[in-house]
Scaffold this motif. Structure first.
Motif, PDB file in Angstrom:
ATOM      1  N   THR A 256      -6.479 -16.832  19.307  1.00  0.00           N
ATOM      2  CA  THR A 256      -5.268 -16.125  18.892  1.00  0.00           C
ATOM      3  C   THR A 256      -5.369 -14.649  19.252  1.00  0.00           C
ATOM      4  O   THR A 256      -4.451 -14.069  19.847  1.00  0.00           O
ATOM      5  CB  THR A 256      -5.075 -16.248  17.365  1.00  0.00           C
ATOM      6  OG1 THR A 256      -5.034 -17.626  17.030  1.00  0.00           O
ATOM      7  CG2 THR A 256      -3.795 -15.578  16.926  1.00  0.00           C
ATOM      8  N   ALA A 257      -6.515 -14.046  18.905  1.00  0.00           N
ATOM      9  CA  ALA A 257      -6.716 -12.635  19.218  1.00  0.00           C
ATOM     10  C   ALA A 257      -6.587 -12.405  20.713  1.00  0.00           C
ATOM     11  O   ALA A 257      -5.905 -11.475  21.173  1.00  0.00           O
ATOM     12  CB  ALA A 257      -8.091 -12.192  18.736  1.00  0.00           C
ATOM     13  N   MET A 258      -7.203 -13.283  21.489  1.00  0.00           N
ATOM     14  CA  MET A 258      -7.178 -13.123  22.940  1.00  0.00           C
ATOM     15  C   MET A 258      -5.747 -13.204  23.486  1.00  0.00           C
ATOM     16  O   MET A 258      -5.340 -12.410  24.328  1.00  0.00           O
ATOM     17  CB  MET A 258      -8.038 -14.218  23.561  1.00  0.00           C
ATOM     18  CG  MET A 258      -8.232 -14.095  25.037  1.00  0.00           C
ATOM     19  SD  MET A 258      -9.289 -15.420  25.618  1.00  0.00           S
ATOM     20  CE  MET A 258      -8.129 -16.775  25.674  1.00  0.00           C
ATOM     21  N   PHE A 259      -4.956 -14.156  22.974  1.00  0.00           N
ATOM     22  CA  PHE A 259      -3.602 -14.337  23.494  1.00  0.00           C
ATOM     23  C   PHE A 259      -2.694 -13.169  23.120  1.00  0.00           C
ATOM     24  O   PHE A 259      -1.808 -12.788  23.894  1.00  0.00           O
ATOM     25  CB  PHE A 259      -3.006 -15.650  22.997  1.00  0.00           C
ATOM     26  CG  PHE A 259      -3.545 -16.856  23.714  1.00  0.00           C
ATOM     27  CD1 PHE A 259      -3.983 -16.766  25.023  1.00  0.00           C
ATOM     28  CD2 PHE A 259      -3.595 -18.091  23.091  1.00  0.00           C
ATOM     29  CE1 PHE A 259      -4.480 -17.875  25.683  1.00  0.00           C
ATOM     30  CE2 PHE A 259      -4.077 -19.207  23.743  1.00  0.00           C
ATOM     31  CZ  PHE A 259      -4.528 -19.092  25.044  1.00  0.00           C
ATOM     32  N   ILE A 260      -2.895 -12.616  21.929  1.00  0.00           N
ATOM     33  CA  ILE A 260      -2.052 -11.475  21.547  1.00  0.00           C
ATOM     34  C   ILE A 260      -2.324 -10.301  22.483  1.00  0.00           C
ATOM     35  O   ILE A 260      -1.405  -9.624  22.950  1.00  0.00           O
ATOM     36  CB  ILE A 260      -2.291 -11.121  20.065  1.00  0.00           C
ATOM     37  CG1 ILE A 260      -1.616 -12.191  19.206  1.00  0.00           C
ATOM     38  CG2 ILE A 260      -1.732  -9.745  19.734  1.00  0.00           C
ATOM     39  CD1 ILE A 260      -1.682 -11.961  17.743  1.00  0.00           C
ATOM     40  N   LEU A 261      -3.588 -10.097  22.802  1.00  0.00           N
ATOM     41  CA  LEU A 261      -3.916  -9.033  23.758  1.00  0.00           C
ATOM     42  C   LEU A 261      -3.379  -9.374  25.146  1.00  0.00           C
ATOM     43  O   LEU A 261      -2.903  -8.504  25.873  1.00  0.00           O
ATOM     44  CB  LEU A 261      -5.433  -8.815  23.814  1.00  0.00           C
ATOM     45  CG  LEU A 261      -6.047  -8.173  22.582  1.00  0.00           C
ATOM     46  CD1 LEU A 261      -7.549  -8.012  22.768  1.00  0.00           C
ATOM     47  CD2 LEU A 261      -5.409  -6.810  22.316  1.00  0.00           C
ATOM     48  N   ALA A 262      -3.450 -10.640  25.521  1.00  0.00           N
ATOM     49  CA  ALA A 262      -2.973 -11.042  26.845  1.00  0.00           C
ATOM     50  C   ALA A 262      -1.468 -10.804  26.965  1.00  0.00           C
ATOM     51  O   ALA A 262      -0.979 -10.355  28.002  1.00  0.00           O
ATOM     52  CB  ALA A 262      -3.301 -12.506  27.107  1.00  0.00           C
ATOM     53  N   GLU A 263      -0.739 -11.082  25.884  1.00  0.00           N
ATOM     54  CA  GLU A 263       0.709 -10.852  25.906  1.00  0.00           C
ATOM     55  C   GLU A 263       0.996  -9.371  26.161  1.00  0.00           C
ATOM     56  O   GLU A 263       1.854  -9.026  26.967  1.00  0.00           O
ATOM     57  CB  GLU A 263       1.327 -11.308  24.576  1.00  0.00           C
ATOM     58  CG  GLU A 263       2.846 -11.284  24.532  1.00  0.00           C
ATOM     59  CD  GLU A 263       3.422  -9.990  23.974  1.00  0.00           C
ATOM     60  OE1 GLU A 263       4.385  -9.478  24.574  1.00  0.00           O
ATOM     61  OE2 GLU A 263       2.920  -9.485  22.968  1.00  0.00           O
ATOM     62  N   ALA A 264       0.239  -8.514  25.478  1.00  0.00           N
ATOM     63  CA  ALA A 264       0.432  -7.075  25.674  1.00  0.00           C
ATOM     64  C   ALA A 264       0.116  -6.680  27.110  1.00  0.00           C
ATOM     65  O   ALA A 264       0.855  -5.920  27.744  1.00  0.00           O
ATOM     66  CB  ALA A 264      -0.434  -6.294  24.699  1.00  0.00           C
ATOM     67  N   GLY A 265      -0.980  -7.209  27.650  1.00  0.00           N
ATOM     68  CA  GLY A 265      -1.370  -6.880  29.019  1.00  0.00           C
ATOM     69  C   GLY A 265      -0.337  -7.331  30.029  1.00  0.00           C
ATOM     70  O   GLY A 265       0.013  -6.596  30.958  1.00  0.00           O
ATOM     71  N   LEU A 266       0.194  -8.537  29.845  1.00  0.00           N
ATOM     72  CA  LEU A 266       1.197  -9.045  30.775  1.00  0.00           C
ATOM     73  C   LEU A 266       2.466  -8.210  30.716  1.00  0.00           C
ATOM     74  O   LEU A 266       3.106  -7.955  31.736  1.00  0.00           O
ATOM     75  CB  LEU A 266       1.537 -10.501  30.445  1.00  0.00           C
ATOM     76  CG  LEU A 266       0.531 -11.527  30.931  1.00  0.00           C
ATOM     77  CD1 LEU A 266       0.977 -12.903  30.503  1.00  0.00           C
ATOM     78  CD2 LEU A 266       0.400 -11.473  32.438  1.00  0.00           C
ATOM     79  N   SER A 267       2.843  -7.782  29.518  1.00  0.00           N
ATOM     80  CA  SER A 267       4.069  -6.994  29.442  1.00  0.00           C
ATOM     81  C   SER A 267       3.865  -5.655  30.145  1.00  0.00           C
ATOM     82  O   SER A 267       4.800  -5.092  30.688  1.00  0.00           O
ATOM     83  CB  SER A 267       4.513  -6.807  27.995  1.00  0.00           C
ATOM     84  OG  SER A 267       3.678  -5.898  27.348  1.00  0.00           O
TER      85      SER A 267
END
Lengths: 319, 538, 305
Positions: free
Chosen positions: C230-241
């Motif tokens: 979960t932590a990883m995906f939340i950061l990934a969402e930010a990075g992709l945006s």
């Protein structure tokens, strides 16, 4: 040992083939093609449809899927990686141009995270239970909780613009092209890139150090009355380092993927930067080759590590 | 056209290019009153004042302010009550959701869309917005089959810009067989014929005035605002009287006389952006957008800041016959390519021949060259060369079959290429030729060194026929047309010259003491393209 | 993050040693650390709950509509009226952060749960059954895991396009691998236990054995994995945006709100647009990491008994 290595390599080949096919298939399903990107929307109304179709034909975009895959595959096997569709530049040349930038960034990031991670991990282990141990544990977690692009932007604002200690980005300036000249440009992106990894290295080196310190010969060394620092560093640290180094070696190829965002933030002309450009411009051949090369790098790294571990621990080979 | 993973499975079954049969439905936007209601519902004055912080000019027509503008146009000043009344009259279905698309990736565009959404909601219209992805050009410009009254695009409104080199470009897109969103009619066809059919300025203007009045009611496009171009310079630069103008194209900017403060090594280096990333873009699509286009190649004629031809460049003299159908150029005797080869009329002739077969050719250049006698035959493959072009030593003569009012504008932008280096090129793969890795030009600067994606260095060409430039070197850092790093690099003192259309950049640059920003009026209009075909695909 | 089984084993051993407390040993140190890690887990749980509840009940907490534009009150600094100030179009930043949390948490937690369902679902059965089906699953996971993660995500974004649903699906496709590997590894060891053989001799169906009897024994590490993912995906969402390739910009997510910091002028002059959301993302991820760590300590089977 040789048969083990060969067996591992034999598994790699069909896997690469399957991956190359899947990647090619995936890009085939992308709407739009290279032609769409070559002509910006602001001027597109002025062009005729026939002209666009002619261009597609010239680029071989109208052949059937399997035909194109086969042509591409045979070419790659002959060492011809093809050309980027947007500019006609050989992909091998793009690689030669971009790879050094990514490698030097990754290596420095690796260096930072190893030095900082191992140092902090060792300190943490030697002072286990102390306030600094807990502080470091929390700091490590904080390090992996900040979005990296955000950290990069704040670093640029602080160190490049407000304090003006380091450049805002870019890699080479005319007349300043040696590694020494561009070291200032490297420091910020490498530090930001190393952040995520540092926490991991710290964690493992702490565990490895604690493991090493609990071993018999450390106790023996201590019993022999060797000075505490000597026990810790010469005997303890050296033993602890081996698994950590394996871990770090294993992380190297993932840095290629991890540096995509950092390269964008710092205008660093590396492979990750090129990959984002290629994805945005739907430059199929280039996207494919970068993806495949990064897969190859991952697989080779894991192969080497498996062989290394097999050398250390013969039981693995029987698996 | 929302793509999901299911599309992944489905699309393999669909053959590429074939459109599945679609049901049709009546298009509410085909009602003129609905389009007018939208124009009344948008408070562009406030948007420009606040969101754009004054860095734009509210538009009342696609045609920019100035000589060509018609008087007495309805400005559609913000009037939500009127909008509501018009919608009621047109029986607007409150459940209909307008699908608005755009193709810019910046935050300001999204902010503008958000504002439009809220202002339309105030008058009872729902809208959603989305950025086009993938085959943007097709999604934006697909044209219905001849005679069909069903539009071939699936959006209701597209937000976009028209960047014009000549005024005709604003309206030629409504032409029979080219019109994506406005149904063809005789009235528009006739007006298009009138704006293109004469070189007489007053007749042209009269036709443009009529066209603007028609469009003022019809609103094929709802004009939103005129975007200015912002040229920025560091205080190290002194143009020595050089002009400011439409920097997206080529004009007489006086680069030969520019001065710049020497650095600590005594070198006078101008730092700029829009350098090559993977290759140099050829200058036949966007003639002056990138730094290489500006300094590496010359045009036959020079132009003033509004792109009106005003003097010789590669051509030392030129002549236009009284009927406007014969144009001849006499080239400079001592103009040479950077490898020393003389520039000849044959180079120009070859370039025109090749350009007509290069797919991505600028629309104005394409119109001009296609008007030459025999050009259509040549394009169709019925002739090996264009009959109307004669090249003899330094003398080039063009015989036109139809009058093109923009011939001289075209030759103020069109840069001939060296036949001896590019003669073997397949025009369809023009941009993929190795020449574009390190092009040999004929302009005031030549390439000294290129490190793709790091920098490119240009130095004055010693044998330039116009004299030698005063600055020692231009260093260009790589960037796309929209450089996201302008502000950072300018703050760090790594940008001495450049131009931008980004309002956010301008505000940041203006706040820097060492930078100055000059606004230039350019023909660049942002509008809402209204899909007004009677029917739309479901 | 992948492939080397031997390496993984080595580190698992190390980790197990660490966590079983063998490395910590001796007196107050160990007790203190355990206490600390529990305290951090509790702190994490509190932070997590606060942010989660605030997002879920956003309509009750935020007085403003997160989409309500007010051009005449844009870029206002924080005040009693607008706690986190207003953004470029005069929208209330506090409301946007709360509503953005709904989407971001949905993306992070939702993708992690789905990835767990897929990964554990496959790993549990194939790990128990073994044979060709196990080989196929293993090879498939190897294919997905041999891509650097961001490279695979970006490629998939280019292929299927940007939308909320697509992003979640892409995260599942790229994230199920490690879950599968972990579940399979646990199954391989549980398979050897006596109760499994007993069930088999009673003729209980293999699906029933795998999911009903064996899976509950592996839940601990699965939970740990879900939190960390979960932590990883939340950061990934930010990075992709940040790359402009994440959730479409019109949907407020933490990543999309933080993305405004790319504009240097906003970064320098309007801290309230990016600092609160930056802190919220980091706190949430930190909270999830604390919980994950605490869970690891308390649920690891080597700790039991």
């Amino acid at each position: 040992m040789l048969t083990y290595t060969l067996r591992r390599i034999m598994i790699l080949i069909p896997m690469l083939l399957v991956i190359s096919f899947l990647v090619y298939l995936g890009l085939e399903l992308t709407p739009g093609d290279a032609v769409e990107y070559m002509i910006p929307p602001d001027v597109a109304n002025t062009l005729s449809r026939e002209a666009l179709d002619e261009l597609r034909e010239a680029l071989g975009l109208n052949k059937s899927f399997l035909e194109r895959y086969w042509i591409w595959l045979t070419n790659v096997l002959q060492g011809n990686f093809g050309h980027s569709t947007s500019g006609g530049v050989p992909i091998s040349q793009i690689f030669l141009d971009r790879l050094p930038a990514t490698i030097e960034l990754s290596i420095l990031a690796l260096f930072f995270s190893t030095v900082i991670g191992c140092t902090l991990g060792t300190i943490s282990a030697l002072r286990r239970g102390s306030a600094s141990d807990s502080l470091l544990t929390v700091a490590g977690m904080l390090g992996v909780s900040i979005p990296e692009f955000f950290f990069g932007l704040v670093a640029i604002l602080t160190f490049a613009l407000n304090l003006a200690w380091l450049p805002v980005g870019g890699r080479l300036l005319p007349g300043y092209e040696t590694l020494w000249d561009r070291l200032p440009n490297l420091i910020l992106p490498a530090l930001v890139l190393s952040l995520m990894m540092t926490a991991g290295v710290m964690r493992y080196s702490r565990a490895a150090m604690l493991d090493a310190l609990s071993r018999e010969y450390i106790r023996t060394a201590r019993a022999k009355g060797l000075p505490e620092w000597r026990v810790n560093f010469v005997h303890g640290f050296r033993t602890a380092l081996t698994p950590v180094i394996v871990l770090i070696g294993f992380r190297l190829p993932t840095l290629i993927g991890g540096s995509v965002i950092i390269e964008q933030v710092f205008q660093w002309p590396g492979v990750g930067n090129e990959f984002v450009t290629a994805v945005r411009s739907q430059d199929y051949p280039l996207v494919m080759m970068i993806a495949l090369f990064s897969v190859l790098a991952m697989l080779l790294a894991s192969l080497i590590i498996d062989i290394l571990t097999a050398l250390i621990d013969p039981r693995v080979r029987l698996e | 056209m929302k793509r999901t993973l299911t599309a992944l499975a489905l699309s393999t079954a669909l053959s590429v290019g074939a459109l599945p049969a679609l049901a049709e439905s009546a298009n509410p936007l085909s009602d003129e009153r609905v389009r007018q209601a939208i124009a009344y519902a948008i408070d562009m004055e406030t948007i420009v004042d606040t969101l754009f912080e004054g860095k734009a000019i509210v538009a009342d027509s696609m045609i920019p302010n100035g000589f060509w503008k018609a008087d007495g146009l309805n400005t559609y000043a913000y009037d939500p009550d009127k909008a509501r009344a018009l919608l009621e009259e047109a029986n607007w279905d409150e459940d209909y959701v307008l699908d608005v698309v755009f193709y810019y990736g910046d935050q300001l565009t999204v902010d503008l869309m958000t504002v439009l959404q809220s202002q339309l909601a105030d008058v009872g219209m729902q809208m959603t917005y989305r950025k086009l992805e993938g085959d943007v050009v097709t999604q934006l410009t697909a044209v219905p089959e001849t005679g069909s009254d069903t539009s071939a695009v699936d959006w209701d409104i597209a937000y976009g810009a028209k960047a014009a080199l000549v005024m005709q470009e604003y309206y030629n897109v409504y032409m029979d067989g080219h019109s994506t969103y406005t149904p063809t009619d005789d009235q528009r066809n006739e007006l298009i014929r009138r704006i293109n059919g004469t070189a007489d300025i007053d007749e042209q203007r009269a036709a443009f005035v009529d066209f603007q009045k028609l469009e003022n009611d019809a609103l094929s496009d709802i004009p939103l605002y005129y975007q200015q171009l912002y040229i920025f310079e560091s205080d190290r630069v002194d143009r020595m009287g050089g002009l400011y103008g439409n920097a997206q194209f080529n004009y007489d900017w006086g680069i030969l006389d520019w001065e710049i403060e020497p650095d600590e090594n005594g070198k006078r280096i101008l730092y700029t952006n829009k350098g090559p990333i993977q290759f140099f873009f050829h200058p036949w699509l966007n003639p002056g957008l990138r730094i290489g286009n500006k300094v590496l190649w010359d045009r036959l004629l020079s132009a003033d800041g509004s792109l009106v031809p005003n003097g010789p460049q590669l051509a030392e003299s030129w002549e236009v016959s009284s009927d406007g159908l014969t144009v001849s150029f006499d080239l400079q005797d001592n103009a040479t390519w950077h490898d020393g080869t003389p520039v000849t009329a044959e180079d120009v002739s070859w370039s025109i021949h090749t350009a007509l077969k290069v797919p991505a050719l600028n629309g104005v250049l394409s119109n001009t060259f296609s008007s030459i006698e025999g050009a259509e035959d040549y394009k169709a493959g019925n002739a090996d060369s264009i009959a109307g072009i004669t090249a003899d030593g330094d003398k080039l003569t063009l015989q036109f079959a139809v009058l093109d009012p923009n011939v001289l504008v075209s030759f103020g932008q069109f840069a001939p290429m060296p036949k001896h280096l590019l003669g073997d090129v397949n025009p369809l793969e023009f941009q993929q030729h190795a020449y574009w890795q390190n092009p040999v030009g004929n302009g005031p600067f030549r390439i000294e060194e290129v490190k793709m994606n790091d920098f490119a260095r240009f130095v004055p060409y010693e044998n330039y026929y116009g004299g030698t430039a005063k600055i020692d070197e231009i260093v260009a850092f790589p960037s796309e047309d929209n450089d996201p790093n302008v502000v950072k690099n300018a703050a760090a003192g790594r940008l001495d010259y450049g131009f931008t259309k980004s309002v956010a950049d301008v505000q940041a640059l203006e706040a820097m003491e060492h930078m100055r920003v000059i606004a230039a009026d350019i023909p660049y209009t942002r509008s809402l393209r209204m899909n007004a075909y009677p029917k739309q695909p479901d | 993050m992948s492939t080397s089984a031997a390496l993984n084993r080595r580190f698992d051993k190390l980790k197990a040693l660490e966590e079983s407390g063998k490395l910590k040993s001796r007196g107050s140190g160990r007790a203190f650390r355990k206490l600390l890690s529990n305290r951090l887990a509790v702190l994490g749980l509190v932070m997590f709950t606060i942010i989660l509840l605030a997002s879920v009940f956003a309509p009750l907490i935020a007085e403003h509509d997160p989409l309500r534009v007010d051009l005449r009150s844009r870029l206002l600094p924080p005040s009693a009226e607008h706690w986190f100030g207003t953004d470029m179009t005069g929208r209330d930043v506090f409301a946007r952060v709360l509503y953005g949390g709904r989407i971001s948490i949905l993306v992070g937690l939702g993708s992690a749960l789905l990835a767990a369902v897929v990964g554990v679902g496959i790993g549990c059965y194939t790990g128990y059954k073994g044979g060709w089906i196990d080989t196929v699953a293993l090879r498939t996971s190897e294919i997905f895991m041999s891509f650097p993660q961001l490279i695979l995500v970006l490629m998939l974004v280019a292929i299927v396009g940007q939308s909320l649903v697509n992003l979640i699906l892409i995260f599942v496709v790229t994230g199920w691998g490690p879950m599968y590997r972990m579940a399979r590894a646990r199954m391989l060891s549980i398979r050897e236990e006596e109760f499994v053989q007993a069930l088999e001799s009673f003729g209980v169906g293999s699906i029933r054995i795998a999911y009903k009897h064996m899976l509950p024994n592996a839940l601990g590490p699965i939970m740990v994995n879900i939190t960390l993912t979960t932590a990883m995906f939340i950061l990934a969402e930010a990075g992709l945006s940040f790359l402009g390739l994440g959730v479409p910009l019109q949907i407020p997510t933490w990543g999309n709100i933080l993305n405004a910091a790319q504009d240097l002028r906003i970064l320098q002059n309007y801290w309230w647009i990016w600092l609160p959301v930056g802190l919220v993302i980091s706190s949430f991820v930190l909270a999830v990491n604390f919980i994950g760590d605490g869970l690891r300590d308390s649920t690891d089977p080597t700790m039991q008994g």
